[in-house]
Design a protein around this motif. Sequence first.
Motif, PDB file in Angstrom:
ATOM      1  N   MET A  51       0.851  -1.176   0.000  1.00  0.00           N
ATOM      2  CA  MET A  51       0.000   0.000   0.000  1.00  0.00           C
ATOM      3  C   MET A  51       0.896   1.238   0.000  1.00  0.00           C
ATOM      4  SD  MET A  51      -2.913   1.286   2.717  1.00  0.00           S
ATOM      5  CE  MET A  51      -3.990  -0.071   2.304  1.00  0.00           C
ATOM      6  N   LYS A  52       0.656   2.129  -0.945  1.00  0.00           N
ATOM      7  CA  LYS A  52       1.414   3.372  -1.047  1.00  0.00           C
ATOM      8  C   LYS A  52       0.879   4.363  -0.010  1.00  0.00           C
ATOM      9  CE  LYS A  52       3.344   6.351  -4.527  1.00  0.00           C
ATOM     10  NZ  LYS A  52       4.655   5.854  -4.845  1.00  0.00           N
ATOM     11  N   GLU A  53       1.763   5.102   0.623  1.00  0.00           N
ATOM     12  CA  GLU A  53       1.349   6.045   1.667  1.00  0.00           C
ATOM     13  C   GLU A  53       1.771   7.463   1.314  1.00  0.00           C
ATOM     14  OE1 GLU A  53       2.281   6.656   6.355  1.00  0.00           O
ATOM     15  OE2 GLU A  53       1.788   4.640   5.668  1.00  0.00           O
ATOM     16  N   PHE A  54       0.816   8.381   1.412  1.00  0.00           N
ATOM     17  CA  PHE A  54       1.064   9.806   1.199  1.00  0.00           C
ATOM     18  C   PHE A  54       0.847  10.522   2.526  1.00  0.00           C
ATOM     19  CE2 PHE A  54      -0.254   8.104  -2.862  1.00  0.00           C
ATOM     20  CZ  PHE A  54       0.686   8.625  -3.731  1.00  0.00           C
ATOM     21  N   THR A  55       1.783  11.387   2.893  1.00  0.00           N
ATOM     22  CA  THR A  55       1.724  12.086   4.163  1.00  0.00           C
ATOM     23  C   THR A  55       1.764  13.589   3.922  1.00  0.00           C
ATOM     24  OG1 THR A  55       2.983  10.258   5.129  1.00  0.00           O
ATOM     25  CG2 THR A  55       2.778  12.245   6.450  1.00  0.00           C
ATOM     26  N   VAL A  56       0.878  14.326   4.600  1.00  0.00           N
ATOM     27  CA  VAL A  56       0.856  15.784   4.534  1.00  0.00           C
ATOM     28  C   VAL A  56       1.362  16.306   5.869  1.00  0.00           C
ATOM     29  CG1 VAL A  56      -0.592  17.847   4.297  1.00  0.00           C
ATOM     30  CG2 VAL A  56      -1.086  15.795   2.919  1.00  0.00           C
ATOM     31  N   VAL A  57       2.457  17.068   5.809  1.00  0.00           N
ATOM     32  CA  VAL A  57       3.060  17.619   7.020  1.00  0.00           C
ATOM     33  C   VAL A  57       3.508  19.056   6.769  1.00  0.00           C
ATOM     34  CG1 VAL A  57       3.869  15.401   7.923  1.00  0.00           C
ATOM     35  CG2 VAL A  57       5.340  16.716   6.403  1.00  0.00           C
ATOM     36  N   ALA A  58       3.667  19.807   7.850  1.00  0.00           N
ATOM     37  CA  ALA A  58       4.203  21.168   7.743  1.00  0.00           C
ATOM     38  C   ALA A  58       5.717  21.075   7.543  1.00  0.00           C
ATOM     39  CB  ALA A  58       3.899  21.952   9.008  1.00  0.00           C
ATOM     40  N   ASN A  59       6.275  22.061   6.843  1.00  0.00           N
ATOM     41  CA  ASN A  59       7.736  22.093   6.730  1.00  0.00           C
ATOM     42  C   ASN A  59       8.317  22.448   8.099  1.00  0.00           C
ATOM     43  OD1 ASN A  59       7.247  24.845   6.915  1.00  0.00           O
ATOM     44  ND2 ASN A  59       8.484  25.387   5.147  1.00  0.00           N
ATOM     45  N   LYS A  60       9.624  22.480   8.204  1.00  0.00           N
ATOM     46  CA  LYS A  60      10.241  22.673   9.529  1.00  0.00           C
ATOM     47  C   LYS A  60       9.878  24.006  10.172  1.00  0.00           C
ATOM     48  CE  LYS A  60      14.628  24.469   7.885  1.00  0.00           C
ATOM     49  NZ  LYS A  60      16.059  24.402   8.008  1.00  0.00           N
ATOM     50  N   ASP A  61       9.547  25.025   9.375  1.00  0.00           N
ATOM     51  CA  ASP A  61       9.159  26.327   9.914  1.00  0.00           C
ATOM     52  C   ASP A  61       7.646  26.493  10.023  1.00  0.00           C
ATOM     53  OD1 ASP A  61      11.883  27.079   9.913  1.00  0.00           O
ATOM     54  OD2 ASP A  61      11.736  27.680   7.810  1.00  0.00           O
ATOM     55  N   ALA A  62       6.901  25.492   9.613  1.00  0.00           N
ATOM     56  CA  ALA A  62       5.429  25.515   9.593  1.00  0.00           C
ATOM     57  C   ALA A  62       4.892  26.672   8.748  1.00  0.00           C
ATOM     58  CB  ALA A  62       4.857  25.548  11.007  1.00  0.00           C
ATOM     59  N   THR A  63       5.601  26.973   7.661  1.00  0.00           N
ATOM     60  CA  THR A  63       5.164  28.046   6.769  1.00  0.00           C
ATOM     61  C   THR A  63       4.504  27.513   5.502  1.00  0.00           C
ATOM     62  OG1 THR A  63       7.371  28.144   5.787  1.00  0.00           O
ATOM     63  CG2 THR A  63       6.881  29.703   7.577  1.00  0.00           C
ATOM     64  N   THR A  64       4.799  26.269   5.158  1.00  0.00           N
ATOM     65  CA  THR A  64       4.162  25.615   4.007  1.00  0.00           C
ATOM     66  C   THR A  64       3.857  24.171   4.369  1.00  0.00           C
ATOM     67  OG1 THR A  64       6.275  24.934   3.031  1.00  0.00           O
ATOM     68  CG2 THR A  64       5.374  27.064   2.304  1.00  0.00           C
ATOM     69  N   TRP A  65       3.063  23.530   3.525  1.00  0.00           N
ATOM     70  CA  TRP A  65       2.655  22.147   3.734  1.00  0.00           C
ATOM     71  C   TRP A  65       3.185  21.304   2.592  1.00  0.00           C
ATOM     72  CZ3 TRP A  65       0.455  20.940   8.252  1.00  0.00           C
ATOM     73  CH2 TRP A  65       0.027  22.014   9.031  1.00  0.00           C
ATOM     74  N   ILE A  66       3.774  20.168   2.941  1.00  0.00           N
ATOM     75  CA  ILE A  66       4.362  19.311   1.926  1.00  0.00           C
ATOM     76  C   ILE A  66       3.696  17.941   1.907  1.00  0.00           C
ATOM     77  CG2 ILE A  66       6.594  20.466   1.853  1.00  0.00           C
ATOM     78  CD1 ILE A  66       7.670  18.409   3.790  1.00  0.00           C
ATOM     79  N   ILE A  67       3.711  17.342   0.729  1.00  0.00           N
ATOM     80  CA  ILE A  67       3.233  15.972   0.559  1.00  0.00           C
ATOM     81  C   ILE A  67       4.461  15.104   0.354  1.00  0.00           C
ATOM     82  CG2 ILE A  67       1.902  14.367  -0.847  1.00  0.00           C
ATOM     83  CD1 ILE A  67       0.215  16.756  -1.773  1.00  0.00           C
TER      84      ILE A  67
END
Length: 66
Positions: A1-17
Amino acid sequence: MKEFTVVANKDATTWIIKAEDVAPIHEFDKRDDAARKAKELASSHQPSKVEVYDASNELVESEVFE
């Protein structure tokens, strides 16, 4: 199963997948936009799972696509 995760960057200024918790594959200004794109990706790569975290790195949403 492929997993995609949405998290904030280290400064919490943008969101990454991240795919499979590796290097970021997309970056967004808003968490909702990142979550929407992650769900689109998961839907087209079934079976997949999407986990969305908040700025404090706590899981706020998890969805499986089969």
